[in-house]
Write a protein that holds these residues in place. Structure first.
Motif, PDB file in Angstrom:
ATOM      1  N   VAL A 284      67.756  44.734 101.861  1.00  0.00           N
ATOM      2  CA  VAL A 284      69.204  44.574 102.001  1.00  0.00           C
ATOM      3  C   VAL A 284      69.893  44.885 100.674  1.00  0.00           C
ATOM      4  O   VAL A 284      70.894  45.603 100.630  1.00  0.00           O
ATOM      5  N   ALA A 285      69.324  44.378  99.575  1.00  0.00           N
ATOM      6  CA  ALA A 285      69.924  44.615  98.262  1.00  0.00           C
ATOM      7  C   ALA A 285      69.931  46.107  97.935  1.00  0.00           C
ATOM      8  O   ALA A 285      70.947  46.653  97.496  1.00  0.00           O
ATOM      9  N   ALA A 286      68.798  46.768  98.211  1.00  0.00           N
ATOM     10  CA  ALA A 286      68.710  48.215  97.946  1.00  0.00           C
ATOM     11  C   ALA A 286      69.748  48.951  98.779  1.00  0.00           C
ATOM     12  O   ALA A 286      70.416  49.874  98.315  1.00  0.00           O
ATOM     13  N   GLY A 287      69.900  48.498 100.039  1.00  0.00           N
ATOM     14  CA  GLY A 287      70.873  49.127 100.932  1.00  0.00           C
ATOM     15  C   GLY A 287      72.280  48.984 100.396  1.00  0.00           C
ATOM     16  O   GLY A 287      73.060  49.932 100.391  1.00  0.00           O
ATOM     17  N   LEU A 288      72.621  47.800  99.903  1.00  0.00           N
ATOM     18  CA  LEU A 288      73.971  47.559  99.382  1.00  0.00           C
ATOM     19  C   LEU A 288      74.232  48.389  98.131  1.00  0.00           C
ATOM     20  O   LEU A 288      75.305  48.963  97.970  1.00  0.00           O
ATOM     21  N   VAL A 289      73.228  48.442  97.253  1.00  0.00           N
ATOM     22  CA  VAL A 289      73.377  49.245  96.028  1.00  0.00           C
ATOM     23  C   VAL A 289      73.570  50.707  96.413  1.00  0.00           C
ATOM     24  O   VAL A 289      74.450  51.398  95.892  1.00  0.00           O
ATOM     25  N   GLY A 290      72.760  51.172  97.397  1.00  0.00           N
ATOM     26  CA  GLY A 290      72.862  52.561  97.859  1.00  0.00           C
ATOM     27  C   GLY A 290      74.232  52.836  98.443  1.00  0.00           C
ATOM     28  O   GLY A 290      74.853  53.850  98.150  1.00  0.00           O
ATOM     29  N   LEU A 291      74.731  51.895  99.257  1.00  0.00           N
ATOM     30  CA  LEU A 291      76.034  52.054  99.894  1.00  0.00           C
ATOM     31  C   LEU A 291      77.130  52.127  98.825  1.00  0.00           C
ATOM     32  O   LEU A 291      77.996  52.988  98.855  1.00  0.00           O
ATOM     33  N   ARG A 292      77.047  51.225  97.835  1.00  0.00           N
ATOM     34  CA  ARG A 292      78.033  51.199  96.761  1.00  0.00           C
ATOM     35  C   ARG A 292      78.045  52.536  96.005  1.00  0.00           C
ATOM     36  O   ARG A 292      79.093  53.125  95.758  1.00  0.00           O
ATOM     37  N   THR A 293      76.827  53.001  95.671  1.00  0.00           N
ATOM     38  CA  THR A 293      76.714  54.268  94.946  1.00  0.00           C
ATOM     39  C   THR A 293      77.298  55.408  95.768  1.00  0.00           C
ATOM     40  O   THR A 293      78.026  56.256  95.260  1.00  0.00           O
TER      41      THR A 293
END
Ligand code: MN
Length: 394
Positions: A284-293
């Motif tokens: 989930v954290a990786a997904g959020l960071v990816g989405l933000r980027t």
């Protein structure tokens, strides 16, 4: 000539509604791509195809007149119903007449002919970038990637009358004619389109494959495809049409699957649960960071507080979370900008490649709005519109 017709339409992966409409009523076929806010776009494209079908059934008028009438119907509704003010639509129509088809066209939807494996475009886009190509300002390649490639120079329902392109094209047995909205052609190239059209003989399957390909390439827009296959034989027509449902994200691997009671030692179960929960947190954290980027790298020009503004992100929201924020709010009145056909769908957001392109588009809008003000006798100028814009809301 015998015709087998099929159609597929899909909302795509980004938009909140499907503003495309199509008509599959032998011998008349059409696609329309509405614009002007969610409701407006849907209403405009639907009025266009419904009016067209009704007039065609009634008979007695030429195709050009039927399209003009459809234009008036959309325009009238747009000027009397505030909730859809400023809406418009593209319209590309094909009527089968024996050994030929009669085409009428406004906007950036397209008609293509596939013959002997070769794809030929039968219509001309009424877009700013196509005009720039014709005037030698940019190349065809540049046009295909141009951030403003969907900005129209002509649309149905925007004014009291519209200039309509018309053509008659002879068809042979084995020919395949495609009508499509720009959701297809902005996502996949003509080579990929030709490959699918030549490799899949069934028109319904081919239409669905094209829509799927557009979605796999990003699905940034609604996509609609109408296919007509011409065969030797009596003028019997079979038609099918299917609206493919929006693709849903597949969700699984919740912690519950693993936490369910099993015939095992307690300790082992708890360790497994902890590991799985840890993994879920990481994913989930990786997904959020990816989405933000990803969002940080996306730009569009839209409307904030009634003013034209540059946004960072994408013009959509997901379950109440807006995926964008205002970067700059200009002094240009959005209502003035949207009276220009080219910026009619600014309310939906005009996606651009990067921040530089956003600034360039703002400059262009400012110049166009100023030019319009001068044309109208200098009554208004950029930034001098109505309403008191407040500060940014980011
Ligand atoms: Mn479109």
């Amino acid at each position: 000539m015998k015709v087998r017709a099929a159609a597929a339409t899909d909302i795509g992966r980004v938009r909140e509604g499907n503003e495309d409409s199509y008509l599959l009523e032998d011998p008349i076929y059409a696609v329309a791509d509405g614009m002007g806010g969610h409701r407006g776009g849907e209403v405009a494209s639907r009025i266009a195809v419904e009016t067209l079908e009704r007039l065609f059934r009634e008979g007695g008028t030429a195709l050009a007149e039927q399209v003009q009438e459809a234009n008036r119907a959309v325009f009238e509704r747009s000027t009397t119903d505030h909730s859809v003010a400023g809406m418009g639509t593209t319209l590309t129509v094909a009527i089968v007449q024996g050994e030929s088809i009669r085409l009428a066209h406004v906007g950036d939807s397209r008609a293509y002919l596939l013959r002997d494996g070769e794809l030929r475009m039968l219509t001309e886009d009424h877009t700013l970038v196509h005009r720039m190509v014709k005037e030698g300002e940019i190349s065809q390649r540049e046009a295909e990637r141009h951030p403003q490639r969907s900005v129209l120079t002509r649309a149905l329902g925007v004014e009291g009358s519209v200039q309509v392109d018309q053509a008659t094209v002879d068809v042979l047995a084995g020919d395949r004619v495609m009508l499509c909205t720009d959701g297809l052609t902005s996502m996949i190239g003509e080579e990929a389109i030709a490959r699918i059209l030549t490799s899949e003989p069934d028109p319904q399957r081919a239409a669905e494959l094209l829509v799927r390909a557009a979605n796999q390439a990003g699905g940034a827009d609604n996509t609609t495809v109408v296919l007509l296959d011409f065969e030797d034989g009596a003028t019997v027509t079979t038609t099918t049409d299917v609206a493919t449902p929006a693709r849903r994200a597949e969700r699984h691997d919740t912690a519950e699957d693993v936490a369910a009671p099993r015939e095992r030692g307690r300790g082992v179960r708890w360790i497994r649960l902890a590991v799985v929960l840890g993994l879920v947190v990481v994913v989930v954290a990786a997904g959020l960071v990816g989405l933000r980027t990803f969002l940080d790298s996306q730009w569009y020009v839209g409307v904030s507080n009634g003013r034209v503004a540059i946004f960072n992100g994408i013009p959509t929201e997901v379950v109440g979370f807006e995926l964008h924020e205002v970067a700059v709010e200009t002094r240009i009145s959005a209502s003035e900008a949207s009276t220009l056909v080219a910026y009619r769908d600014i309310g939906d957001g005009i996606t651009v490649e990067d921040r530089e392109a956003a600034d360039a588009l703002i400059e262009r809008i400012e110049a166009d709005v100023a030019a319009m003000g001068e044309q109208n006798g200098g009554g208004t100028q950029a930034g001098g519109g109505t309403g008191g814009g407040t500060g940014g809301n980011g």
